[in-house]
Write a protein that holds these residues in place. Structure first.
Motif, PDB file in Angstrom:
ATOM      1  N   MET A 145      16.970  12.227   8.707  1.00 53.76           N
ATOM      2  CA  MET A 145      15.493  11.607   8.171  1.00 53.76           C
ATOM      3  C   MET A 145      14.571  12.558   8.307  1.00 53.76           C
ATOM      4  SD  MET A 145      13.564   9.231   7.314  1.00 53.76           S
ATOM      5  CE  MET A 145      14.769   8.094   7.041  1.00 53.76           C
ATOM      6  N   ASN A 146      13.731  12.735   7.330  1.00 53.54           N
ATOM      7  CA  ASN A 146      12.728  13.525   6.919  1.00 53.54           C
ATOM      8  C   ASN A 146      11.722  13.208   8.120  1.00 53.54           C
ATOM      9  OD1 ASN A 146       9.809  14.538   6.200  1.00 53.54           O
ATOM     10  ND2 ASN A 146      11.122  15.207   4.473  1.00 53.54           N
ATOM     11  N   PRO A 147      11.063  14.162   9.149  1.00 49.79           N
ATOM     12  CA  PRO A 147      10.424  13.748  10.145  1.00 49.79           C
ATOM     13  C   PRO A 147       9.068  13.014   9.567  1.00 49.79           C
ATOM     14  CG  PRO A 147      11.252  15.798  10.638  1.00 49.79           C
ATOM     15  CD  PRO A 147      11.650  15.262   9.315  1.00 49.79           C
ATOM     16  N   SER A 148       8.387  13.806   8.423  1.00 46.52           N
ATOM     17  CA  SER A 148       7.293  13.205   7.939  1.00 46.52           C
ATOM     18  C   SER A 148       7.417  11.832   7.457  1.00 46.52           C
ATOM     19  CB  SER A 148       6.705  14.358   7.024  1.00 46.52           C
ATOM     20  OG  SER A 148       6.365  15.404   7.409  1.00 46.52           O
ATOM     21  N   VAL A 149       8.599  11.555   6.905  1.00 45.41           N
ATOM     22  CA  VAL A 149       8.674  10.195   6.200  1.00 45.41           C
ATOM     23  C   VAL A 149       8.899   9.260   7.422  1.00 45.41           C
ATOM     24  CG1 VAL A 149      10.441   8.758   4.954  1.00 45.41           C
ATOM     25  CG2 VAL A 149       9.712  11.040   4.291  1.00 45.41           C
ATOM     26  N   ALA A 150       9.570   9.588   8.327  1.00 45.33           N
ATOM     27  CA  ALA A 150       9.750   8.483   9.612  1.00 45.33           C
ATOM     28  C   ALA A 150       8.201   8.308  10.149  1.00 45.33           C
ATOM     29  CB  ALA A 150      10.560   9.148  10.690  1.00 45.33           C
ATOM     30  N   ALA A 151       7.533   9.295  10.437  1.00 45.82           N
ATOM     31  CA  ALA A 151       6.072   9.124  11.052  1.00 45.82           C
ATOM     32  C   ALA A 151       5.224   8.374  10.047  1.00 45.82           C
ATOM     33  CB  ALA A 151       5.453  10.446  11.247  1.00 45.82           C
ATOM     34  N   MET A 152       5.392   8.614   8.661  1.00 51.12           N
ATOM     35  CA  MET A 152       4.608   7.684   7.710  1.00 51.12           C
ATOM     36  C   MET A 152       4.852   6.324   7.933  1.00 51.12           C
ATOM     37  SD  MET A 152       4.601   8.356   3.565  1.00 51.12           S
ATOM     38  CE  MET A 152       4.186   9.952   3.687  1.00 51.12           C
ATOM     39  N   ALA A 153       6.318   5.837   8.038  1.00 47.30           N
ATOM     40  CA  ALA A 153       6.586   4.701   7.958  1.00 47.30           C
ATOM     41  C   ALA A 153       6.336   4.007   9.099  1.00 47.30           C
ATOM     42  CB  ALA A 153       8.168   4.665   8.180  1.00 47.30           C
ATOM     43  N   GLU A 154       6.119   4.524  10.247  1.00 48.81           N
ATOM     44  CA  GLU A 154       5.457   3.984  11.547  1.00 48.81           C
ATOM     45  C   GLU A 154       3.840   3.659  11.306  1.00 48.81           C
ATOM     46  OE1 GLU A 154       7.052   2.678  13.966  1.00 48.81           O
ATOM     47  OE2 GLU A 154       9.004   3.378  13.507  1.00 48.81           O
ATOM     48  N   ARG A 155       3.304   4.484  10.828  1.00 49.69           N
ATOM     49  CA  ARG A 155       1.958   4.685  10.497  1.00 49.69           C
ATOM     50  C   ARG A 155       1.645   3.492   9.500  1.00 49.69           C
ATOM     51  NH1 ARG A 155      -1.267   9.271  11.279  1.00 49.69           N
ATOM     52  NH2 ARG A 155      -3.056   7.583  10.477  1.00 49.69           N
ATOM     53  N   LEU A 156       2.406   3.303   8.558  1.00 50.26           N
ATOM     54  CA  LEU A 156       2.179   2.091   7.536  1.00 50.26           C
ATOM     55  C   LEU A 156       2.232   0.974   8.071  1.00 50.26           C
ATOM     56  CD1 LEU A 156       4.133   3.827   4.474  1.00 50.26           C
ATOM     57  CD2 LEU A 156       1.812   3.304   4.209  1.00 50.26           C
ATOM     58  N   THR A 157       2.957   0.611   8.965  1.00 52.42           N
ATOM     59  CA  THR A 157       3.181  -0.596   9.455  1.00 52.42           C
ATOM     60  C   THR A 157       2.127  -1.087  10.676  1.00 52.42           C
ATOM     61  OG1 THR A 157       5.046   0.279  11.167  1.00 52.42           O
ATOM     62  CG2 THR A 157       5.769  -0.817   9.154  1.00 52.42           C
ATOM     63  N   ALA A 158       1.283  -0.197  10.784  1.00 54.47           N
ATOM     64  CA  ALA A 158      -0.008  -0.460  11.713  1.00 54.47           C
ATOM     65  C   ALA A 158      -1.146  -0.571  10.776  1.00 54.47           C
ATOM     66  CB  ALA A 158      -0.361   0.955  12.389  1.00 54.47           C
ATOM     67  N   LEU A 159      -0.993  -0.571   9.559  1.00 52.26           N
ATOM     68  CA  LEU A 159      -2.023  -0.968   8.645  1.00 52.26           C
ATOM     69  C   LEU A 159      -1.939  -2.517   8.375  1.00 52.26           C
ATOM     70  CD1 LEU A 159      -1.990   1.594   5.778  1.00 52.26           C
ATOM     71  CD2 LEU A 159      -3.209   1.698   7.750  1.00 52.26           C
ATOM     72  N   PRO A 160      -3.392  -2.972   7.976  1.00 54.44           N
ATOM     73  CA  PRO A 160      -3.140  -4.343   7.699  1.00 54.44           C
ATOM     74  C   PRO A 160      -2.425  -4.813   6.469  1.00 54.44           C
ATOM     75  CG  PRO A 160      -5.361  -3.552   7.841  1.00 54.44           C
ATOM     76  CD  PRO A 160      -4.592  -2.389   7.996  1.00 54.44           C
ATOM     77  N   SER A 161      -1.635  -5.919   6.662  1.00 53.47           N
ATOM     78  CA  SER A 161      -0.718  -6.512   5.670  1.00 53.47           C
ATOM     79  C   SER A 161       0.763  -5.997   5.506  1.00 53.47           C
ATOM     80  CB  SER A 161      -1.484  -6.716   4.403  1.00 53.47           C
ATOM     81  OG  SER A 161      -2.780  -7.480   4.598  1.00 53.47           O
ATOM     82  N   LEU A 181       6.953  -0.789   0.385  1.00 54.06           N
ATOM     83  CA  LEU A 181       6.165  -1.054   1.518  1.00 54.06           C
ATOM     84  C   LEU A 181       6.038  -2.790   1.435  1.00 54.06           C
ATOM     85  CD1 LEU A 181       5.330   1.984   1.145  1.00 54.06           C
ATOM     86  CD2 LEU A 181       3.197   1.386   1.164  1.00 54.06           C
ATOM     87  N   TYR A 182       6.556  -3.405   2.291  1.00 59.64           N
ATOM     88  CA  TYR A 182       6.525  -4.856   2.341  1.00 59.64           C
ATOM     89  C   TYR A 182       5.267  -5.272   2.950  1.00 59.64           C
ATOM     90  CZ  TYR A 182      11.344  -4.404   0.411  1.00 59.64           C
ATOM     91  OH  TYR A 182      12.199  -3.978  -0.359  1.00 59.64           O
ATOM     92  N   TYR A 183       4.684  -6.238   2.125  1.00 54.23           N
ATOM     93  CA  TYR A 183       3.291  -6.834   2.703  1.00 54.23           C
ATOM     94  C   TYR A 183       3.411  -8.177   2.322  1.00 54.23           C
ATOM     95  CZ  TYR A 183       1.596  -6.715  -2.330  1.00 54.23           C
ATOM     96  OH  TYR A 183       1.691  -7.448  -3.585  1.00 54.23           O
ATOM     97  N   ARG A 184       2.395  -8.890   3.412  1.00 51.32           N
ATOM     98  CA  ARG A 184       1.797 -10.163   3.023  1.00 51.32           C
ATOM     99  C   ARG A 184       0.413 -10.405   2.968  1.00 51.32           C
ATOM    100  NH1 ARG A 184       6.372 -13.432   4.021  1.00 51.32           N
ATOM    101  NH2 ARG A 184       7.837 -12.661   5.751  1.00 51.32           N
ATOM    102  N   GLY A 185      -0.036 -11.166   2.152  1.00 53.19           N
ATOM    103  CA  GLY A 185      -1.388 -11.297   1.714  1.00 53.19           C
ATOM    104  C   GLY A 185      -1.904 -10.248   0.665  1.00 53.19           C
ATOM    105  N   ALA A 186      -2.924  -9.560   0.968  1.00 50.68           N
ATOM    106  CA  ALA A 186      -3.457  -8.646  -0.027  1.00 50.68           C
ATOM    107  C   ALA A 186      -3.619  -7.314   0.967  1.00 50.68           C
ATOM    108  CB  ALA A 186      -4.935  -8.986  -0.401  1.00 50.68           C
ATOM    109  N   PRO A 187      -2.609  -6.349   0.382  1.00 50.36           N
ATOM    110  CA  PRO A 187      -2.753  -4.909   1.124  1.00 50.36           C
ATOM    111  C   PRO A 187      -4.197  -4.524   1.101  1.00 50.36           C
ATOM    112  CG  PRO A 187      -1.571  -4.718  -0.754  1.00 50.36           C
ATOM    113  CD  PRO A 187      -1.906  -6.094  -0.534  1.00 50.36           C
ATOM    114  N   ASP A 188      -4.505  -3.526   2.243  1.00 54.82           N
ATOM    115  CA  ASP A 188      -5.769  -2.854   2.187  1.00 54.82           C
ATOM    116  C   ASP A 188      -5.650  -1.566   1.567  1.00 54.82           C
ATOM    117  OD1 ASP A 188      -8.272  -1.405   2.775  1.00 54.82           O
ATOM    118  OD2 ASP A 188      -8.332  -2.218   4.786  1.00 54.82           O
ATOM    119  N   VAL A 189      -6.002  -1.244   0.157  1.00 57.02           N
ATOM    120  CA  VAL A 189      -5.639  -0.277  -0.930  1.00 57.02           C
ATOM    121  C   VAL A 189      -6.481   0.949  -0.227  1.00 57.02           C
ATOM    122  CG1 VAL A 189      -5.900   0.699  -3.016  1.00 57.02           C
ATOM    123  CG2 VAL A 189      -5.245  -1.476  -2.668  1.00 57.02           C
TER     124      VAL A 189
END
Length: 268
Positions: free
Chosen positions: A1-17, A42-50
């Motif tokens: 697994m690409n370390p940057s991609v793994a870190a990105m995934a964790e950061r993304l799920t900390a964002l609203p929605s 990127l699986y979201y619910r509601g309106a993602p914060d662009v």
């Protein structure tokens, strides 16, 4: 697994929605080349914060990136961004988790849609949504929502299999329409009809084998490798797709008959 991609995934799920992030494409299936993209759903619910997504993209990307919100890339692919991270292509693809779950419910009842979508010349077949979940690799899922859905989609719905196999009637119809135009040299109409016919056969063969078909790319070769696919399917389909005259129509007509015979036998 690409370390940057793994870190990105964790950061993304900390964002609203953003509820979950999954790896898709060839890297999820283990068939990637060294230069293959990293496709992230990127699986979201509601309106993602662009704005928040854009800010995070700016942290990781090698160069400025534009993030398209829901609907920015069409009615089915939804939106996302194309990033380069440490020189590697990383694609974000937005997916409305509520919608994915609705489509999955429809698929279990044997219902599906085919919508117009840029980048999908044969249309976007709605079973691709649960198929992406089934074939993807969950990278971050704090509440376990996508993981639970992935467990469900591991079993291909028999009603969907039946519906997609029965859809092969349209391939026969499309070939008949092509035949009417072949004599007059209407190459556009003939080629579109034959492409549609082969695309439908490909979808039906995947369904017959209870195999998810996500899009047109690589689908023909994948269908050719399935156990019950008629012999020389790839060569015959290619011959039909690369011609626009009566001979190509004849090849397609014979192929449709052979595939439908397989499908009828598989459902007997």
């Amino acid at each position: 697994m690409n370390p940057s991609v793994a870190a990105m995934a964790e950061r993304l799920t900390a964002l609203p929605s953003i509820r979950a992030v999954a790896l898709g494409g060839s890297r999820a299936r283990g068939t990637e080349r060294p230069d293959s993209d990293w496709d992230l759903g990127l699986y979201y619910r509601g309106a993602p914060d662009v704005s928040a997504l854009s800010a995070l993209a700016a942290e990781f990307a090698d160069e400025p990136v534009e993030v398209a919100g829901p609907g920015g890339w069409g009615p089915w692919v939804d939106g996302g961004a194309w990033l380069r991270v440490d020189g590697v292509a990383v694609d974000w693809i937005l997916r409305d988790l509520d919608r994915v779950e609705r489509v999955w419910s429809q698929c279990r009842e044997g219902r599906y849609e085919v919508g117009i979508q840029p980048g999908h010349p044969l249309g976007f077949w709605s079973p691709a949504y649960p198929g992406e979940v089934a074939l993807g690799r969950v990278l971050a899922d704090p509440k376990g929502e996508l993981t639970a859905l992935k467990a469900e989609t591991a079993v291909y719905p028999e009603p969907l299999r039946t519906s997609l196999c029965e859809a092969s009637w349209e391939a026969e119809f499309s070939v008949a329409a092509a035949r009417k135009s072949a004599g007059s040299g209407d190459a556009l109409h003939v080629s579109l009809c034959l492409s549609r016919a082969i695309g439908i056969l490909t979808q039906s063969l995947h369904a017959d084998h209870r195999t998810w078909c996500l899009n047109e790319k690589g689908a023909l070769a994948a269908a050719a490798r399935l156990p019950r696919t008629p012999p020389d399917f790839m060569a015959r389909a290619t011959a039909a797709l690369t011609g626009a005259g009566p001979e190509a129509v004849d090849v397609a007509d014979a192929l449709v008959k052979d595939v439908r015979a397989v499908l009828d036998g598989g459902r007997a």
